[in-house]
Design a protein around this motif. Structure first.
Motif, PDB file in Angstrom:
ATOM      1  N   SER A 115       0.830  -1.203   0.000  1.00  0.00           N
ATOM      2  CA  SER A 115       0.000   0.000   0.000  1.00  0.00           C
ATOM      3  C   SER A 115       0.867   1.257   0.000  1.00  0.00           C
ATOM      4  CB  SER A 115      -0.929   0.012   1.218  1.00  0.00           C
ATOM      5  OG  SER A 115      -1.808  -1.084   1.190  1.00  0.00           O
ATOM      6  N   SER A 116       1.995   1.219   0.717  1.00  0.00           N
ATOM      7  CA  SER A 116       2.907   2.366   0.757  1.00  0.00           C
ATOM      8  C   SER A 116       3.509   2.626  -0.611  1.00  0.00           C
ATOM      9  CB  SER A 116       4.016   2.130   1.783  1.00  0.00           C
ATOM     10  OG  SER A 116       3.488   2.002   3.077  1.00  0.00           O
ATOM     11  N   LEU A 117       3.873   1.551  -1.291  1.00  0.00           N
ATOM     12  CA  LEU A 117       4.429   1.703  -2.634  1.00  0.00           C
ATOM     13  C   LEU A 117       3.387   2.271  -3.590  1.00  0.00           C
ATOM     14  CD1 LEU A 117       6.914   1.222  -4.381  1.00  0.00           C
ATOM     15  CD2 LEU A 117       6.076  -1.083  -4.850  1.00  0.00           C
ATOM     16  N   ILE A 118       2.161   1.775  -3.497  1.00  0.00           N
ATOM     17  CA  ILE A 118       1.087   2.287  -4.340  1.00  0.00           C
ATOM     18  C   ILE A 118       0.777   3.743  -4.008  1.00  0.00           C
ATOM     19  CG2 ILE A 118      -1.379   2.049  -4.892  1.00  0.00           C
ATOM     20  CD1 ILE A 118      -1.069  -0.950  -4.563  1.00  0.00           C
ATOM     21  N   LEU A 119       0.883   4.105  -2.714  1.00  0.00           N
ATOM     22  CA  LEU A 119       0.672   5.502  -2.323  1.00  0.00           C
ATOM     23  C   LEU A 119       1.650   6.423  -3.041  1.00  0.00           C
ATOM     24  CD1 LEU A 119      -0.464   7.780  -0.528  1.00  0.00           C
ATOM     25  CD2 LEU A 119       1.167   7.070   1.247  1.00  0.00           C
ATOM     26  N   ALA A 120       2.920   6.023  -3.108  1.00  0.00           N
ATOM     27  CA  ALA A 120       3.910   6.844  -3.805  1.00  0.00           C
ATOM     28  C   ALA A 120       3.547   7.003  -5.277  1.00  0.00           C
ATOM     29  CB  ALA A 120       5.295   6.216  -3.660  1.00  0.00           C
ATOM     30  N   VAL A 121       3.073   5.925  -5.895  1.00  0.00           N
ATOM     31  CA  VAL A 121       2.684   5.979  -7.304  1.00  0.00           C
ATOM     32  C   VAL A 121       1.480   6.894  -7.500  1.00  0.00           C
ATOM     33  CG1 VAL A 121       1.798   4.612  -9.244  1.00  0.00           C
ATOM     34  CG2 VAL A 121       3.626   3.692  -7.785  1.00  0.00           C
ATOM     35  N   THR A 122       0.467   6.759  -6.644  1.00  0.00           N
ATOM     36  CA  THR A 122      -0.733   7.582  -6.783  1.00  0.00           C
ATOM     37  C   THR A 122      -0.444   9.054  -6.521  1.00  0.00           C
ATOM     38  OG1 THR A 122      -1.340   7.042  -4.493  1.00  0.00           O
ATOM     39  CG2 THR A 122      -2.367   5.746  -6.237  1.00  0.00           C
ATOM     40  N   CYS A 123       0.551   9.335  -5.700  1.00  0.00           N
ATOM     41  CA  CYS A 123       0.943  10.736  -5.478  1.00  0.00           C
ATOM     42  C   CYS A 123       1.448  11.358  -6.780  1.00  0.00           C
ATOM     43  CB  CYS A 123       2.030  10.822  -4.406  1.00  0.00           C
ATOM     44  SG  CYS A 123       1.425  10.665  -2.719  1.00  0.00           S
ATOM     45  N   PHE A 124       2.274  10.628  -7.506  1.00  0.00           N
ATOM     46  CA  PHE A 124       2.794  11.147  -8.771  1.00  0.00           C
ATOM     47  C   PHE A 124       1.676  11.263  -9.817  1.00  0.00           C
ATOM     48  CE2 PHE A 124       6.951   9.573  -7.141  1.00  0.00           C
ATOM     49  CZ  PHE A 124       7.621  10.789  -7.193  1.00  0.00           C
ATOM     50  N   ILE A 125       0.773  10.286  -9.845  1.00  0.00           N
ATOM     51  CA  ILE A 125      -0.356  10.366 -10.776  1.00  0.00           C
ATOM     52  C   ILE A 125      -1.243  11.554 -10.422  1.00  0.00           C
ATOM     53  CG2 ILE A 125      -2.430   9.185 -11.609  1.00  0.00           C
ATOM     54  CD1 ILE A 125      -0.992   6.539 -11.149  1.00  0.00           C
ATOM     55  N   GLY A 126      -1.442  11.780  -9.115  1.00  0.00           N
ATOM     56  CA  GLY A 126      -2.218  12.934  -8.681  1.00  0.00           C
ATOM     57  C   GLY A 126      -1.608  14.240  -9.152  1.00  0.00           C
ATOM     58  N   LEU A 127      -0.268  14.299  -9.175  1.00  0.00           N
ATOM     59  CA  LEU A 127       0.411  15.504  -9.675  1.00  0.00           C
ATOM     60  C   LEU A 127       0.120  15.706 -11.157  1.00  0.00           C
ATOM     61  CD1 LEU A 127       2.420  17.781  -9.008  1.00  0.00           C
ATOM     62  CD2 LEU A 127       4.265  16.222  -9.701  1.00  0.00           C
ATOM     63  N   VAL A 128       0.092  14.629 -11.932  1.00  0.00           N
ATOM     64  CA  VAL A 128      -0.240  14.712 -13.351  1.00  0.00           C
ATOM     65  C   VAL A 128      -1.666  15.224 -13.545  1.00  0.00           C
ATOM     66  CG1 VAL A 128      -0.583  13.354 -15.458  1.00  0.00           C
ATOM     67  CG2 VAL A 128       1.394  12.906 -13.993  1.00  0.00           C
ATOM     68  N   LEU A 129      -2.595  14.727 -12.732  1.00  0.00           N
ATOM     69  CA  LEU A 129      -3.993  15.160 -12.830  1.00  0.00           C
ATOM     70  C   LEU A 129      -4.171  16.616 -12.401  1.00  0.00           C
ATOM     71  CD1 LEU A 129      -5.753  12.000 -11.357  1.00  0.00           C
ATOM     72  CD2 LEU A 129      -5.910  12.811 -13.712  1.00  0.00           C
ATOM     73  N   TRP A 130      -3.407  17.034 -11.397  1.00  0.00           N
ATOM     74  CA  TRP A 130      -3.547  18.392 -10.869  1.00  0.00           C
ATOM     75  C   TRP A 130      -2.983  19.442 -11.805  1.00  0.00           C
ATOM     76  CZ3 TRP A 130       0.837  21.334  -9.640  1.00  0.00           C
ATOM     77  CH2 TRP A 130       0.583  22.558  -9.041  1.00  0.00           C
ATOM     78  N   TRP A 131      -1.972  19.085 -12.576  1.00  0.00           N
ATOM     79  CA  TRP A 131      -1.222  20.066 -13.345  1.00  0.00           C
ATOM     80  C   TRP A 131      -2.092  20.924 -14.276  1.00  0.00           C
ATOM     81  CZ3 TRP A 131       3.316  22.116 -12.616  1.00  0.00           C
ATOM     82  CH2 TRP A 131       3.900  22.871 -13.632  1.00  0.00           C
ATOM     83  N   PRO A 132      -3.037  20.360 -15.039  1.00  0.00           N
ATOM     84  CA  PRO A 132      -3.841  21.213 -15.937  1.00  0.00           C
ATOM     85  C   PRO A 132      -4.675  22.257 -15.200  1.00  0.00           C
ATOM     86  CG  PRO A 132      -4.024  18.910 -16.552  1.00  0.00           C
ATOM     87  CD  PRO A 132      -3.359  18.942 -15.218  1.00  0.00           C
ATOM     88  N   MET A 133      -5.004  22.042 -13.943  1.00  0.00           N
ATOM     89  CA  MET A 133      -5.844  22.997 -13.201  1.00  0.00           C
ATOM     90  C   MET A 133      -5.080  23.567 -12.010  1.00  0.00           C
ATOM     91  SD  MET A 133      -8.428  20.485 -11.169  1.00  0.00           S
ATOM     92  CE  MET A 133      -7.760  19.258 -10.062  1.00  0.00           C
ATOM     93  N   ARG A 134      -3.766  23.773 -12.213  1.00  0.00           N
ATOM     94  CA  ARG A 134      -2.893  24.119 -11.096  1.00  0.00           C
ATOM     95  C   ARG A 134      -3.147  25.515 -10.520  1.00  0.00           C
ATOM     96  NH1 ARG A 134      -0.539  23.838 -15.849  1.00  0.00           N
ATOM     97  NH2 ARG A 134       0.554  25.619 -16.726  1.00  0.00           N
ATOM     98  N   GLY A 135      -3.744  26.390 -11.286  1.00  0.00           N
ATOM     99  CA  GLY A 135      -3.962  27.748 -10.792  1.00  0.00           C
ATOM    100  C   GLY A 135      -4.999  27.820  -9.686  1.00  0.00           C
ATOM    101  N   ARG A 136      -4.721  28.626  -8.661  1.00  0.00           N
ATOM    102  CA  ARG A 136      -5.665  28.952  -7.605  1.00  0.00           C
ATOM    103  C   ARG A 136      -6.144  27.706  -6.830  1.00  0.00           C
ATOM    104  NH1 ARG A 136      -7.637  33.878  -7.654  1.00  0.00           N
ATOM    105  NH2 ARG A 136      -9.629  33.247  -6.747  1.00  0.00           N
ATOM    106  N   THR A 137      -5.272  26.757  -6.641  1.00  0.00           N
ATOM    107  CA  THR A 137      -5.633  25.525  -5.930  1.00  0.00           C
ATOM    108  C   THR A 137      -6.103  25.820  -4.510  1.00  0.00           C
ATOM    109  OG1 THR A 137      -4.070  24.207  -7.221  1.00  0.00           O
ATOM    110  CG2 THR A 137      -4.781  23.296  -5.105  1.00  0.00           C
ATOM    111  N   PHE A 138      -5.320  26.603  -3.792  1.00  0.00           N
ATOM    112  CA  PHE A 138      -5.653  26.887  -2.395  1.00  0.00           C
ATOM    113  C   PHE A 138      -6.838  27.840  -2.281  1.00  0.00           C
ATOM    114  CE2 PHE A 138      -1.123  25.776  -2.447  1.00  0.00           C
ATOM    115  CZ  PHE A 138      -1.160  24.681  -1.612  1.00  0.00           C
ATOM    116  N   ALA A 139      -6.946  28.757  -3.245  1.00  0.00           N
ATOM    117  CA  ALA A 139      -8.084  29.689  -3.232  1.00  0.00           C
ATOM    118  C   ALA A 139      -9.394  28.938  -3.431  1.00  0.00           C
ATOM    119  CB  ALA A 139      -7.904  30.754  -4.316  1.00  0.00           C
ATOM    120  N   ARG A 140      -9.384  27.949  -4.327  1.00  0.00           N
ATOM    121  CA  ARG A 140     -10.595  27.165  -4.559  1.00  0.00           C
ATOM    122  C   ARG A 140     -10.987  26.394  -3.308  1.00  0.00           C
ATOM    123  NH1 ARG A 140      -8.414  25.926  -9.721  1.00  0.00           N
ATOM    124  NH2 ARG A 140      -7.655  23.933  -8.906  1.00  0.00           N
ATOM    125  N   ALA A 141      -9.970  25.800  -2.637  1.00  0.00           N
ATOM    126  CA  ALA A 141     -10.263  25.031  -1.426  1.00  0.00           C
ATOM    127  C   ALA A 141     -10.835  25.939  -0.340  1.00  0.00           C
ATOM    128  CB  ALA A 141      -8.997  24.348  -0.921  1.00  0.00           C
TER     129      ALA A 141
END
Length: 383
Positions: A172-198
Motif C-alpha cells: 500500500s505504501s508503494l502504491i501511495l507513492a505511485v498515486t501521489c505522482f499520478i495525482g500531480l499529473v492530474l492536478w497540473w492542468p488545473m494548477r492555478g488557484r488551488t488553495f483559493a478554490r479550497a
C-alpha cells in the motif's frame, strides 16, 4: 477576474468528468482511472498507517507517560551490576534470551532489553521488549500492557494483522507513492488557484487537491522509506554490490579454544570504559553462538561506535565509528531518519502533522468518489 474564475471552474469540471473528447482528455482519463482505483484499493490501509504514523511521531513522549517502570525509578539503593541484570533475564520464567540490552541514561531510568522467550523444551514462544528495574529486580513485560504507543505501532507496522498485514502495509505504501505522482499529473492542468478554490468553495475535491499538493513530497519520502524498512534485508545486499565494501560493518569471528567459557560481560565492559574514558555506553549485544563477540555501543565525541570484544579474553577485536563508508552506507545509516524526521520536537511535529494530513487526503479522496457516484446515481434515476 470573472473570466479567470470561469476558466478555473471549467478545468475543474473537466477533471471531474474525466471524459473529454479533446485530445488531452484521453491520457488524462487513463491517469484518472489509475489514480481512482489505486486509491480505492489502498484507501483503508493508507488512512490507518498515516494517522497512526502521526501519533507515533510523539512516541518517545507517550512512552515516558505510559511506562513509569522505565523512566521514574526510585534510586534508593545500590543498583545491580550488568551481569546481575542479565542473570535476572536468564533466570526468568519463561526463559528470556537477551539480544540487545539498553543501558539507563539516568539513575532513575531502567535497563531495557529486546528478548526472545523460550519454554522448558527450548522452543521459542515469542519475544518483545522487557524492562528491568536495577534496584528491585522487577521485570516488566511491555507487550502485556495496553498502551497507545504500542497499539499505534502494531497498526502502523502491520495493521495489527501479523506478517500478512506487514505485506499489505508495504504494498500500500508503494502504491501511495505511485498515486501521489499520478495525482500531480492530474492536478497540473488545473494548477492555478488551488488553495483559493479550497478556501472559497471548501469541496472535498478542492481540499483533496490542496492537501495533496502540500503533502506530496513528504508522503512519497515516508512511503518509500517505509517500504525499504520492510524489505531492507533483501534490498541492501543488492545495493552493497554497487560499492566495494559492505554498507554494514561485519563483526569478527571469535576463535574458540578447548574448554573455554565466556567471561562475564562486566569484564569486557571494564575494558570498554578504559578505552573510552569519556564515552557513554548505550547498550550491548551479549548473545550469540560461541564464536560471536560481545558487541558494545558507545557514544564518544559525537560518534556512535560499534565495538566488538572477545568474550573469552575481554579484549577489543574491532571498532567501527559509525561514519558511512560509501554512498550505500550513508543511505543505510540515514534513511530511517527521513522516515520519522525525529531530529527535534519541531521536525517531529511537522512530520506527524503531514502524516495525519495524508490520512485526511485519503478520506477526502473517498468522499469525492462517493459523491461522484451519488451524482451518477441521481442522473441515472432522473433519466
Amino acid at each position: 477576474m470573472t473570466q479567470s474564475s470561469d476558466t478555473s471552474e471549467k478545468r475543474n469540471s473537466d477533471f471531474e468528468r474525466s471524459g473529454s473528447a479533446a485530445k488531452k482528455g484521453v491520457p488524462r482519463s487513463i491517469w484518472f482511472h489509475l489514480h481512482f482505483w489505486l486509491g480505492w484499493i489502498t484507501a483503508i490501509p493508507v488512512i490507518l498507517v498515516c494517522i497512526s504514523g502521526g501519533v507515533l511521531a510523539f512516541e518517545s513522549y507517550l512512552r515516558r507517560w505510559e511506562f513509569p517502570e522505565q523512566y521514574d525509578l526510585v534510586a534508593d539503593s545500590d543498583p545491580m551490576s550488568v551481569d546481575e541484570v542479565l542473570e535476572l533475564y536468564r533466570s526468568a520464567k519463561p526463559k528470556l534470551v537477551v539480544h540487545h540490552l539498553g543501558f539507563p541514561e539516568l539513575p532513575t531510568h531502567a535497563y531495557t532489553a529486546y528478548v526472545s522467550m523460550f519454554d522448558d523444551n527450548g522452543k521459542r514462544t515469542g519475544g518483545g521488549f522487557v524492562i528491568a528495574n536495577q534496584y528491585t529486580g522487577e521485570l516488566t513485560y511491555a507487550g502485556e500492557k495496553f498502551t497507545i504507543s504500542g497499539s499505534m505501532k502494531e497498526l502502523h507496522r502491520h495493521l495489527a494483522a501479523g506478517e500478512v498485514g506487514r505485506q499489505i502495509v508495504a504494498i500500500s505504501s508503494l502504491i501511495l507513492a505511485v498515486t501521489c505522482f499520478i495525482g500531480l499529473v492530474l492536478w497540473w492542468p488545473m494548477r492555478g488557484r488551488t488553495f483559493a478554490r479550497a478556501w472559497r468553495r471548501g469541496r472535498a475535491l478542492d481540499w483533496h487537491n490542496a492537501i495533496g499538493l502540500v503533502t506530496l513530497g513528504p508522503l512519497v519520502i515516508m512511503a518509500l522509506t517505509g517500504v525499504l524498512l520492510t524489505y531492507s534485508s533483501h534490498i541492501f545486499p543488492v545495493l552493497d554490490k554497487l560499492q566495494s565494501e559492505p554498507s554494514k560493518p561485519q563483526d569478527p569471528v571469535v576463535e574458540v579454544g578447548e574448554d573455554q567459557e565466556k567471561l562475564p560481560v562486566s569484564v569486557a565492559l571494564g575494558e570498554i570504559e578504559k578505552n573510552f574514558p569519556d564515552g557513554k555506553i548505550t547498550g550491548v549485544q551479549p548473545t550469540g553462538s560461541s564464536s560471536t563477540p560481545y558487541v558494545f555501543f558507545v557514544n564518544n565525541d559525537g560518534l556512535d561506535y560499534r565495538v566488538c570484544m572477545n568474550p573469552y579474553t575481554g579484549t577489543e577485536m574491532s571498532r567501527d565509528d559509525g561514519r558511512p563508508k560509501g554512498a550505500v552506507s550513508w543511505f543505510r545509516k540515514n534513511y530511517f531518519k527521513y522516515h520519522t524526521l525525529s531530529f527535534n520536537l519541531f521536525t517531529k511535529s511537522l512530520w506527524g502533522t503531514l502524516s495525519v494530513a495524508g490520512g485526511i487526503l485519503g478520506m477526502t479522496g473517498v468522499l469525492t468518489s462517493m459523491r461522484r457516484w451519488q451524482r451518477r446515481a441521481k442522473s441515472s434515476s432522473s433519466s
